[in-house]
Design an enzyme around this catalytic site. Structure first.
Site, PDB file in Angstrom:
ATOM      1  N   TYR A   1      61.849  24.682  33.333  1.00  0.00           N
ATOM      2  CA  TYR A   1      60.709  25.401  33.924  1.00  0.00           C
ATOM      3  C   TYR A   1      59.885  24.464  34.802  1.00  0.00           C
ATOM      4  O   TYR A   1      59.569  24.779  35.951  1.00  0.00           O
ATOM      5  CB  TYR A   1      59.856  25.979  32.793  1.00  0.00           C
ATOM      6  CG  TYR A   1      58.654  26.769  33.266  1.00  0.00           C
ATOM      7  CD1 TYR A   1      58.781  28.095  33.677  1.00  0.00           C
ATOM      8  CD2 TYR A   1      57.381  26.199  33.287  1.00  0.00           C
ATOM      9  CE1 TYR A   1      57.677  28.828  34.100  1.00  0.00           C
ATOM     10  CE2 TYR A   1      56.279  26.917  33.706  1.00  0.00           C
ATOM     11  CZ  TYR A   1      56.420  28.240  34.109  1.00  0.00           C
ATOM     12  OH  TYR A   1      55.325  28.965  34.527  1.00  0.00           O
TER      13      TYR A   1
ATOM     14  N   LYS B   1      59.259  24.701  38.895  1.00  0.00           N
ATOM     15  CA  LYS B   1      57.939  24.935  39.490  1.00  0.00           C
ATOM     16  C   LYS B   1      57.554  23.802  40.457  1.00  0.00           C
ATOM     17  O   LYS B   1      56.894  24.049  41.462  1.00  0.00           O
ATOM     18  CB  LYS B   1      56.889  25.095  38.389  1.00  0.00           C
ATOM     19  CG  LYS B   1      57.046  26.403  37.599  1.00  0.00           C
ATOM     20  CD  LYS B   1      56.857  27.621  38.494  1.00  0.00           C
ATOM     21  CE  LYS B   1      56.849  28.919  37.725  1.00  0.00           C
ATOM     22  NZ  LYS B   1      56.562  30.089  38.545  1.00  0.00           N
TER      23      LYS B   1
HETATM   24  N1  LIG Z   1      51.520  32.737  31.659  1.00  0.00           N
HETATM   25  C1  LIG Z   1      51.246  31.498  31.984  1.00  0.00           C
HETATM   26  O1  LIG Z   1      50.651  30.729  31.225  1.00  0.00           O
HETATM   27  C2  LIG Z   1      51.663  30.985  33.334  1.00  0.00           C
HETATM   28  C3  LIG Z   1      51.198  29.712  33.721  1.00  0.00           C
HETATM   29  C4  LIG Z   1      51.563  29.223  34.956  1.00  0.00           C
HETATM   30  C5  LIG Z   1      52.390  29.958  35.791  1.00  0.00           C
HETATM   31  N2  LIG Z   1      52.829  31.187  35.388  1.00  0.00           N
HETATM   32  C6  LIG Z   1      53.698  31.909  36.302  1.00  0.00           C
HETATM   33  O2  LIG Z   1      53.130  33.170  36.604  1.00  0.00           O
HETATM   34  C7  LIG Z   1      54.175  34.082  36.955  1.00  0.00           C
HETATM   35  C8  LIG Z   1      53.979  35.383  36.188  1.00  0.00           C
HETATM   36  O3  LIG Z   1      54.168  35.114  34.816  1.00  0.00           O
HETATM   37  P1  LIG Z   1      53.479  35.955  33.643  1.00  0.00           P
HETATM   38  O4  LIG Z   1      52.751  34.989  32.802  1.00  0.00           O
HETATM   39  O5  LIG Z   1      52.768  37.121  34.208  1.00  0.00           O
HETATM   40  O6  LIG Z   1      54.765  36.373  32.821  1.00  0.00           O
HETATM   41  P2  LIG Z   1      55.474  37.792  32.619  1.00  0.00           P
HETATM   42  O7  LIG Z   1      56.709  37.477  31.845  1.00  0.00           O
HETATM   43  O8  LIG Z   1      54.525  38.775  32.060  1.00  0.00           O
HETATM   44  O9  LIG Z   1      55.836  38.231  34.110  1.00  0.00           O
HETATM   45  C9  LIG Z   1      56.969  37.761  34.793  1.00  0.00           C
HETATM   46  C10 LIG Z   1      57.610  38.956  35.461  1.00  0.00           C
HETATM   47  O10 LIG Z   1      58.722  38.486  36.243  1.00  0.00           O
HETATM   48  C11 LIG Z   1      59.758  39.435  36.102  1.00  0.00           C
HETATM   49  N3  LIG Z   1      61.060  38.840  36.421  1.00  0.00           N
HETATM   50  C12 LIG Z   1      61.757  37.936  35.691  1.00  0.00           C
HETATM   51  N4  LIG Z   1      62.933  37.673  36.278  1.00  0.00           N
HETATM   52  C13 LIG Z   1      62.978  38.412  37.417  1.00  0.00           C
HETATM   53  C14 LIG Z   1      63.943  38.573  38.447  1.00  0.00           C
HETATM   54  N5  LIG Z   1      65.110  37.907  38.426  1.00  0.00           N
HETATM   55  N6  LIG Z   1      63.669  39.429  39.456  1.00  0.00           N
HETATM   56  C15 LIG Z   1      62.492  40.117  39.477  1.00  0.00           C
HETATM   57  N7  LIG Z   1      61.551  40.018  38.532  1.00  0.00           N
HETATM   58  C16 LIG Z   1      61.793  39.164  37.502  1.00  0.00           C
HETATM   59  C17 LIG Z   1      59.671  39.880  34.649  1.00  0.00           C
HETATM   60  O11 LIG Z   1      60.363  41.093  34.419  1.00  0.00           O
HETATM   61  C18 LIG Z   1      58.175  39.976  34.444  1.00  0.00           C
HETATM   62  O12 LIG Z   1      57.692  41.263  34.722  1.00  0.00           O
HETATM   63  C19 LIG Z   1      55.484  33.358  36.634  1.00  0.00           C
HETATM   64  O13 LIG Z   1      56.023  32.818  37.820  1.00  0.00           O
HETATM   65  C20 LIG Z   1      55.042  32.248  35.711  1.00  0.00           C
HETATM   66  O14 LIG Z   1      55.928  31.157  35.743  1.00  0.00           O
HETATM   67  C21 LIG Z   1      52.478  31.716  34.182  1.00  0.00           C
END
Ligand SMILES: NC(=O)c1ccc[n+]([C@@H]2O[C@H](COP(=O)([O-])OP(=O)(O)OC[C@H]3O[C@@H](n4cnc5c(N)ncnc54)[C@H](O)[C@@H]3O)[C@@H](O)[C@H]2O)c1
Length: 293
Positions: free
Chosen positions: A196, A200
């Site tokens: 991961y 990123k």
């Molecule tokens: N939650 C955290 O703490 C956090 C921190 C930093 C960055 N992020 C980033 O924020 C973004 C959103 O994450 P989140 O926390 O809302 O998680 P989440 O799992 O709720 O949302 C991620 C979404 O991406 C979709 N997805 C996964 N693979 C896919 C694909 N191949 N094609 C299309 N859609 C796909 C999933 O179905 C899901 O709806 C991500 O990129 C994550 O890495 C999250």
């Protein structure tokens, strides 16, 4: 090179540079106005993606949610539809795998044509689709490593590339926002997240690289690097290891973890014309986490 002391300097940079960006907004409010603009939002079925969709709608814009899931979260989606109606925007959902270039290549131009016909042409992308999996690197199955890099990094590239093709074809100056993570800059204590984290870090470098190619078209590309946000992604980790919460809170300078809403205004700022001189940058929004040792 040293110029002879008597050389007259008549170079006027403004005379040679053509500015492909939109005109300077007339006010701060105008700089955050997304009226009559449509944005693709991947990962838009839930979590951060769905929250950033509401931000676009609140700013008067329209959104096309794209996600691997067959449908978005019911209640939140209904609320977002109401918001779209109230603010004169539109909202639709399509299932899409961001790692499939043929699928992206087929779907995006059709959606862009519909948006243009509705008088709200595509102006950019917010790429939130992503996955995480905590596993010690020493045992990390390489196929899983590839999958994480494929979705988080290569998927970001595929989406950015095909959004840019539309913007270039339509001659629209646009804005692309890729969701990175503070994990692209630091290694999270207590989290065996090598795949991961490296995916990123690549997203941040992708934006910097693309900005020097696409600035000539008026396309800006920036990243947002969130800290810990309570969403399904982090909840899955906490369900398995609840003690991670204490570890994360030790870096929480504001004494809390993030909520998806914490990123809404930043996303609107990056999409709107108020940030018209900003490209290749990263906005780290982490409640101070990376400021600590
Ligand atoms: N939650 C955290 O703490 C956090 C921190 C930093 C960055 N992020 C980033 O924020 C973004 C959103 O994450 P989140 O926390 O809302 O998680 P989440 O799992 O709720 O949302 C991620 C979404 O991406 C979709 N997805 C996964 N693979 C896919 C694909 N191949 N094609 C299309 N859609 C796909 C999933 O179905 C899901 O709806 C991500 O990129 C994550 O890495 C999250």
């Amino acid at each position: 090179m040293q110029l002879p002391s008597n050389t007259a300097i008549s170079y006027n940079p403004l005379a040679t540079i053509t500015d492909p960006a939109p005109a300077s907004p007339s006010s701060v409010k105008a700089g955050l106005d997304l009226k009559n603009r449509t944005y693709f939002v991947t990962g838009g079925a839930r979590g951060l993606g769905l929250s950033l969709i509401t931000a676009i709608l609140e700013a008067g814009g329209s959104a096309v949610a794209l996600d691997l899931l067959p449908e978005p979260l019911t209640e939140e989606w209904a609320a977002a539809q109401t918001l779209a109606k109230e603010n004169g925007g539109s909202l639709s959902f399509n299932t899409l795998d961001v790692t499939s270039e043929p699928a992206v290549e087929l779907l995006l131009p059709r959606l862009a044509q519909e948006a243009a016909e509705a008088g709200r042409p595509v102006h950019g992308l917010v790429n939130c689709a992503g996955i995480n999996q905590k596993l010690p690197a020493i045992d990390y199955p390489v196929e899983l490593y590839r999958k994480i890099v494929d979705i988080n990094f290569v998927g970001s590239f595929i989406m950015a590339k095909h959004t840019a093709k539309i913007l270039v074809a339509e001659g629209t100056p646009g804005s692309i926002v890729l969701i990175g993570s503070m994990s692209g800059i630091i290694a999270n204590r207590g989290l065996e997240n090598t795949a991961y984290n490296t995916s990123k870090a690549a997203v941040l470098q992708l934006a910097r690289s693309l900005c020097q190619e696409w600035g000539q078209y008026g396309i800006r590309i920036n990243t947002i690097s969130p800290g810990y946000i309570i969403t399904a992604m982090t909840q899955e980790l906490l369900d398995v290891e609840p003690e991670l919460y204490e570890t994360w809170m030790r870096g929480a300078m504001l004494n809390r973890l993030g909520a998806p809403d914490d990123f809404k205004t930043a996303a609107v700022f990056l999409l709107g014309d108020g940030s018209r001189f900003m490209t290749g940058s990263d906005l780290r929004i982490d409640g101070g986490h990376c400021a600590g040792a």
